[in-house]
Scaffold this active site. Structure first.
Site, PDB file in Angstrom:
ATOM      1  N   CYS A 195       0.847  -1.070   0.225  1.00  0.00           N
ATOM      2  CA  CYS A 195       0.029   0.064  -0.091  1.00  0.00           C
ATOM      3  C   CYS A 195       0.681   1.394  -0.025  1.00  0.00           C
ATOM      4  CB  CYS A 195      -0.917  -0.045   1.132  1.00  0.00           C
ATOM      5  SG  CYS A 195      -1.988   1.321   1.384  1.00  0.00           S
ATOM      6  N   CYS A 248      -1.677   1.658  -2.975  1.00  0.00           N
ATOM      7  CA  CYS A 248      -2.473   2.854  -2.935  1.00  0.00           C
ATOM      8  C   CYS A 248      -1.898   4.084  -2.860  1.00  0.00           C
ATOM      9  CB  CYS A 248      -3.208   2.622  -1.491  1.00  0.00           C
ATOM     10  SG  CYS A 248      -3.443   1.024  -0.621  1.00  0.00           S
ATOM     11  N   LYS A 276       0.170   5.292  -6.161  1.00  0.00           N
ATOM     12  CA  LYS A 276      -1.045   5.486  -7.301  1.00  0.00           C
ATOM     13  C   LYS A 276      -1.910   6.619  -7.144  1.00  0.00           C
ATOM     14  CE  LYS A 276      -4.826   4.037  -6.247  1.00  0.00           C
ATOM     15  NZ  LYS A 276      -5.254   2.670  -6.158  1.00  0.00           N
ATOM     16  N   TYR A 279      -8.508  -3.553 -11.012  1.00  0.00           N
ATOM     17  CA  TYR A 279      -8.460  -2.148 -10.525  1.00  0.00           C
ATOM     18  C   TYR A 279      -7.318  -1.681 -10.930  1.00  0.00           C
ATOM     19  CZ  TYR A 279     -11.368  -3.075  -6.259  1.00  0.00           C
ATOM     20  OH  TYR A 279     -12.358  -3.033  -5.366  1.00  0.00           O
ATOM     21  N   GLU A 331      -7.017   1.894 -13.719  1.00  0.00           N
ATOM     22  CA  GLU A 331      -6.292   3.044 -12.783  1.00  0.00           C
ATOM     23  C   GLU A 331      -5.195   3.469 -13.697  1.00  0.00           C
ATOM     24  OE1 GLU A 331      -5.839   1.519  -8.518  1.00  0.00           O
ATOM     25  OE2 GLU A 331      -7.676   2.202  -8.319  1.00  0.00           O
ATOM     26  N   HIS A 342     -26.742  21.507  -0.571  1.00  0.00           N
ATOM     27  CA  HIS A 342     -26.718  22.105  -2.185  1.00  0.00           C
ATOM     28  C   HIS A 342     -25.949  23.261  -2.085  1.00  0.00           C
ATOM     29  CE1 HIS A 342     -28.883  22.891  -5.623  1.00  0.00           C
ATOM     30  NE2 HIS A 342     -28.726  24.137  -5.548  1.00  0.00           N
ATOM     31  N   GLU A 352     -25.779  15.327  -3.239  1.00  0.00           N
ATOM     32  CA  GLU A 352     -27.113  15.573  -2.553  1.00  0.00           C
ATOM     33  C   GLU A 352     -28.149  14.318  -3.564  1.00  0.00           C
ATOM     34  OE1 GLU A 352     -28.989  19.389  -3.669  1.00  0.00           O
ATOM     35  OE2 GLU A 352     -27.519  19.933  -4.731  1.00  0.00           O
TER      36      GLU A 352
HETATM   37  P1  NDP Z   1      -7.673  -8.189 -10.686  1.00  0.00           P
HETATM   38  O1  NDP Z   1      -7.627  -9.608  -9.970  1.00  0.00           O
HETATM   39  O2  NDP Z   1      -8.449  -7.303 -10.132  1.00  0.00           O
HETATM   40  O3  NDP Z   1      -7.443  -8.097 -12.193  1.00  0.00           O
HETATM   41  C1  NDP Z   1      -6.519  -9.037 -12.948  1.00  0.00           C
HETATM   42  C2  NDP Z   1      -7.114  -8.761 -14.181  1.00  0.00           C
HETATM   43  O4  NDP Z   1      -6.260  -9.553 -15.074  1.00  0.00           O
HETATM   44  C3  NDP Z   1      -8.602  -9.331 -14.620  1.00  0.00           C
HETATM   45  O5  NDP Z   1      -9.073  -8.453 -15.422  1.00  0.00           O
HETATM   46  C4  NDP Z   1      -8.147 -10.645 -15.244  1.00  0.00           C
HETATM   47  O6  NDP Z   1      -9.054 -10.907 -16.109  1.00  0.00           O
HETATM   48  C5  NDP Z   1      -6.905 -10.394 -15.975  1.00  0.00           C
HETATM   49  N1  NDP Z   1      -6.257 -11.660 -16.369  1.00  0.00           N
HETATM   50  C6  NDP Z   1      -5.995 -12.621 -15.483  1.00  0.00           C
HETATM   51  N2  NDP Z   1      -5.159 -13.464 -15.964  1.00  0.00           N
HETATM   52  C7  NDP Z   1      -4.892 -13.128 -17.352  1.00  0.00           C
HETATM   53  C8  NDP Z   1      -4.089 -13.826 -18.295  1.00  0.00           C
HETATM   54  N3  NDP Z   1      -3.556 -14.589 -18.211  1.00  0.00           N
HETATM   55  N4  NDP Z   1      -4.306 -13.064 -19.470  1.00  0.00           N
HETATM   56  C9  NDP Z   1      -4.980 -11.859 -19.597  1.00  0.00           C
HETATM   57  N5  NDP Z   1      -5.494 -11.285 -18.539  1.00  0.00           N
HETATM   58  C10 NDP Z   1      -5.756 -11.952 -17.386  1.00  0.00           C
HETATM   59  O7  NDP Z   1      -5.853  -7.707 -10.125  1.00  0.00           O
HETATM   60  P2  NDP Z   1      -5.211  -6.285 -10.256  1.00  0.00           P
HETATM   61  O8  NDP Z   1      -3.779  -6.906 -10.731  1.00  0.00           O
HETATM   62  O9  NDP Z   1      -5.949  -5.329 -11.231  1.00  0.00           O
HETATM   63  O10 NDP Z   1      -5.337  -6.006  -8.681  1.00  0.00           O
HETATM   64  C11 NDP Z   1      -5.048  -6.797  -7.720  1.00  0.00           C
HETATM   65  C12 NDP Z   1      -5.769  -6.431  -6.491  1.00  0.00           C
HETATM   66  O11 NDP Z   1      -5.412  -5.382  -5.804  1.00  0.00           O
HETATM   67  C13 NDP Z   1      -7.220  -6.239  -6.715  1.00  0.00           C
HETATM   68  O12 NDP Z   1      -8.173  -7.254  -6.975  1.00  0.00           O
HETATM   69  C14 NDP Z   1      -7.745  -5.271  -5.714  1.00  0.00           C
HETATM   70  O13 NDP Z   1      -8.287  -6.128  -4.616  1.00  0.00           O
HETATM   71  C15 NDP Z   1      -6.304  -4.527  -5.284  1.00  0.00           C
HETATM   72  N6  NDP Z   1      -6.417  -3.123  -5.611  1.00  0.00           N
HETATM   73  C16 NDP Z   1      -7.191  -2.338  -5.160  1.00  0.00           C
HETATM   74  C17 NDP Z   1      -7.079  -1.082  -5.454  1.00  0.00           C
HETATM   75  C18 NDP Z   1      -8.031  -0.205  -4.915  1.00  0.00           C
HETATM   76  O14 NDP Z   1      -8.356  -0.423  -3.857  1.00  0.00           O
HETATM   77  N7  NDP Z   1      -8.427   1.004  -5.643  1.00  0.00           N
HETATM   78  C19 NDP Z   1      -6.186  -0.616  -6.552  1.00  0.00           C
HETATM   79  C20 NDP Z   1      -5.333  -1.506  -7.257  1.00  0.00           C
HETATM   80  C21 NDP Z   1      -5.446  -2.852  -6.607  1.00  0.00           C
HETATM   81  P3  NDP Z   1     -10.476 -11.708 -15.802  1.00  0.00           P
HETATM   82  O15 NDP Z   1     -11.420 -10.479 -15.256  1.00  0.00           O
HETATM   83  O16 NDP Z   1     -11.123 -12.315 -17.181  1.00  0.00           O
HETATM   84  O17 NDP Z   1     -10.165 -12.659 -14.852  1.00  0.00           O
END
Ligand code: NDP
Length: 453
Positions: free
Chosen positions: A43, A48, A51, A178, A182, A437, A442
């Site tokens: 984080c 976080c 970012k 996510y 982002e 307001h 709101e």
């Molecule tokens: P996520 O698990 O959210 O997303 C991973 C993405 O990668 C999905 O869209 C998935 O597709 C895709 N993917 C997985 N395997 C493959 C592959 N072999 N080929 C192509 N695409 C693939 O992970 P992130 O890395 O984005 O983030 C990790 C975690 O960190 C998040 O889940 C979240 O909990 C946390 N985070 C939170 C934030 C916040 O609170 N604002 C900000 C950043 C991270 P599919 O959907 O089809 O499975």
């Protein structure tokens, strides 16, 4: 006198580990923490915090564009300097690392620099020492995972993207979670030609469908190039950049590719293999409500146990864990439902509770209230950005079971709404709340007629 050197030995000084260590120490427990990388974990160092700083930086782009309609004339085109942002970020993270160190120190927690390995259920080896502890807490977090394809070694992961040597004028992110949305927004805002490549038909799987579609449209309006139902086949180095071949036959030439394809528990090298700890299918550790793994003296929390990978969740787990093991009461199990979350794409998403699709399945009859409007600010700014607010109500009980927003500062707004949703307030109680307001928020207390049932 205890037979152990420590009551609690924490492996990992991230959000969850530090909170557990400090809170346990405050109850009088003797606590040590081992960390081999940076204080504050993902984080603070590569998640976080940096970012959000980069997201602020990216928003200036719109602010400059919006300013003209309000009478501001900027002399000359604003220019962005990547090294300034990157290096200021590095300075701020160093400051936070120092704060984490002092927090542990002031709490009387011993901090040991090194990667600990677990020798048996009560012993760890770290930095040349063997240390005994009544309980060992595994709080090592996750690590980016990148799929294997030709040229995948040319990608950067989300740990590396913050510190790129030079600014990528052309940027591509693989994934639809996510991190992908982002960073596509951040680099687009900073001025890159930005591409997002996602294998599914629409990104942010699991979020409310209307929110996902709205975000797609808003991000596209801002100039992010979205490529859905396609994956990366190969990446190769070419003069002046990287050639990315997609599975649909298209090729894109960019300067950097971020693989944002998920994170995995970072358990390698901890010596845990010999204990055969129970795991979930994704390799994360199974724990009971006291955060005990299948070896009861080995505890775990945060991203290694496979719940929502969010800092506030790890913090809540740490407080629960300490109350269970060192407190005087037995806390009620942590409620993982209705945890609010924000995605800092541009515009932001804020969400709490059920999506419309989940509510239809779980509640049966529902009412959906939506407001889709042009924020007041953009009447003069000339920006075409719009804002979506949405409440989902269980028709039978009138309880608001979900609240969603896509728009400026959605996380800030939904944080407040989340208290009401968590408290199980009804739509009638939302309606009794007099609005503030003029605000966008709101709308959450003035939506009177359902858009659909
Ligand atoms: P996520 O698990 O959210 O997303 C991973 C993405 O990668 C999905 O869209 C998935 O597709 C895709 N993917 C997985 N395997 C493959 C592959 N072999 N080929 C192509 N695409 C693939 O992970 P992130 O890395 O984005 O983030 C990790 C975690 O960190 C998040 O889940 C979240 O909990 C946390 N985070 C939170 C934030 C916040 O609170 N604002 C900000 C950043 C991270 P599919 O959907 O089809 O499975």
């Amino acid at each position: 006198m205890s037979e152990y050197d420590y009551d609690l030995f924490v492996i990992g000084a991230g959000s969850g580990g530090v909170r557990a260590a400090r809170t346990a120490a405050a109850t009088g427990a003797r606590v040590a923490v081992a960390e081999d990388r940076y204080l504050g974990g993902t984080c603070v160092n590569v998640g976080c915090v940096p970012k959000k700083l980069y997201s602020y930086a990216a928003h200036f782009h719109e602010a400059f564009e919006d300013a003209g309609g309000f009478g501001w004339q900027l002399s000359g085109a604003p220019a962005f300097d990547w090294p300034t942002l990157r290096d200021n970020k590095i300075g701020e993270i160093k400051r936070l690392n120092g704060i984490y160190g002092r927090l542990l120190d002031n709490a009387g927690v011993r901090l040991i620099n090194g990667r600990a390995t677990v020798l048996d259920p009560h012993h760890v080896a770290v930095a040349g020492e063997t240390i005994s502890a009544e309980k060992i807490l595994v709080a090592v977090g996750g690590w980016p995972w990148v799929p294997d394809f030709p040229g995948s070694e040319l990608t950067v992961n989300s740990n590396q993207v913050f510190d790129l040597d030079s600014f990528p004028e052309r940027f591509l992110v693989l994934g639809g979670g996510y991190i992908a949305v982002e960073f596509a927004s951040i680099f687009n805002g900073l001025g890159s030609e930005s591409h997002l490549v996602y294998r599914g038909e629409l990104f942010l799987r699991g979020f409310d469908r209307e929110v996902r579609e709205y975000t797609r449209d808003e991000m596209a309006k801002k100039g992010v190039n979205l490529h859905f139902e396609v994956n990366i086949e190969a990446i190769e180095k070419v003069a002046g950049g990287l050639k990315v071949s997609l599975t649909n036959g298209e090729t894109l030439e960019v300067d950097a590719v971020l693989a944002a394809t998920g994170r995995r528990p970072h358990l390698e090298g901890l010596g845990l293999d010999s204990f055969d700890l129970a795991t979930h299918p994704d390799g994360s550790l199974r724990v009971n409500e006291r955060f005990e793994t299948s070896v009861p003296s080995i505890l775990a929390l945060g991203d290694v146990i496979g719940g929502p990978e969010l800092t506030p969740v790890a913090l809540a787990e740490a407080m629960q864990l300490v109350e269970h093991h060192y407190g005087e009461t037995t806390p009620a199990p942590l409620d993982y439902a209705r945890i609010a979350t924000a995605v800092f794409c541009h515009p932001n998403i804020g969400t709490v509770g059920l999506s419309e699709e989940e509510a239809r399945e779980q509640c049966g009859e529902i009412r959906v209230y939506t407001a889709d409007f042009r924020p007041m600010k953009h009447t003069l700014s000339g920006s075409s950005e719009r804002c979506l607010m949405k409440l989902i109500v269980d028709d039978h009980s009138d309880v608001v079971v979900g609240a969603h927003m896509v728009g400026e500062e959605a996380g800030e707004v939904i944080q407040g709404i989340a208290i009401a949703v968590r408290a199980g307030l009804t739509k009638a109680q939302f309606d009794q709340t007099v609005g503030i307001h003029p605000t966008g928020a709101e709308e959450f207390v003035t939506m009177r007629s359902p858009s659909r049932r």
